[in-house]
Design an enzyme around this catalytic site. Structure first.
Site, short mmCIF file in Angstrom:
data_model
loop_
_atom_site.label_atom_id
_atom_site.label_comp_id
_atom_site.label_asym_id
_atom_site.label_seq_id
_atom_site.Cartn_x
_atom_site.Cartn_y
_atom_site.Cartn_z
N LEU A 45 11.02 2.30 -5.39
CA LEU A 45 10.31 3.54 -5.64
C LEU A 45 8.96 3.37 -4.96
O LEU A 45 8.33 2.32 -5.10
CB LEU A 45 10.09 3.78 -7.14
N ASP A 46 8.52 4.36 -4.24
CA ASP A 46 7.24 4.27 -3.56
C ASP A 46 6.11 4.07 -4.57
O ASP A 46 6.24 4.41 -5.74
CB ASP A 46 6.98 5.56 -2.76
N TRP A 47 4.99 3.59 -4.07
CA TRP A 47 3.80 3.36 -4.88
C TRP A 47 3.43 4.61 -5.66
O TRP A 47 3.04 4.56 -6.82
CB TRP A 47 2.67 2.94 -3.93
#
Length: 191
Positions: A45-47
């Site tokens: 999951l992206d930041w």
């Protein structure tokens, strides 16, 4: 199956999906929440994305769940700028072209009301004259920043992105920043 570890984690906004940050920026990582050694995320999951992550030390399963060939589903709640019309929803459902390659068809629906989520650590920018809407999107592939790129492609940029399900696993009962081991039944269904 018993010798491996399977962990569900509810990732907050602003946390890297890895245990170390080599950027030197001292950002929060999985290590700030999960004290289990030797487990690795299945996908990322992206930041700036939130929600459900699965971690394991079973490399074979990790590969299988991450590989596009196996097409396991991932469901997201996506807050977008403005309210998508039927044409935009239909485009997302059919798939859009990203990097000269079409995405797989997706299940997409407009949510009738805002989902019950904890407030985000850094609030979404609010613009009085620009309404927002929530979509539920279920994908069977996981390209880099795919959901954000898909909604932008049809003219409705993503403001907030929360993964709420992976296959049969969900965030139910898992507070933001919490993790737990999968039950034996949940782990069995991964195979």
């Amino acid at each position: 199956m018993g010798k491996y570890r399977y962990i569900l984690f509810n990732k907050p906004y602003g946390v890297l999906s890895q245990f170390t940050d080599s950027s030197g920026e001292e950002r929060r990582t999985l290590k700030d929440y999960i004290s289990v050694a030797g487990v690795y995320p299945v996908g990322r999951l992206d930041w700036d994305s939130e929600g459900l992550m699965l971690l394991t030390d079973n490399g074979q399963l990790q590969h299988r769940l991450s590989h596009p060939r196996y097409a396991h589903s991932r469901t997201y709640w996506v807050q977008v700028e403005r309210v998508p019309d039927a044409e935009a929803i239909a485009q997302l459902q059919a798939g859009v072209v990203i990097d000269n390659k079409p995405t797989r068809p997706a299940k997409v629906r407009l949510l009738e009301s805002e989902p019950q989520l904890p407030p985000r650590d850094r609030p979404i920018r609010f613009r009085k004259n620009v309404p927002t809407a929530w979509l539920e999107m279920t994908l069977t592939e996981g390209r880099n920043r795919q959901v954000r790129r898909m909604t932008a492609k049809v003219g409705f940029p993503t403001l907030r992105l929360v993964r709420v399900k992976m296959a049969h696993l969900s965030l139910d009962g898992l507070q933001l920043g919490q993790w737990r081991d999968l039950t034996a039944d949940e782990a069995k269904l991964l195979f």
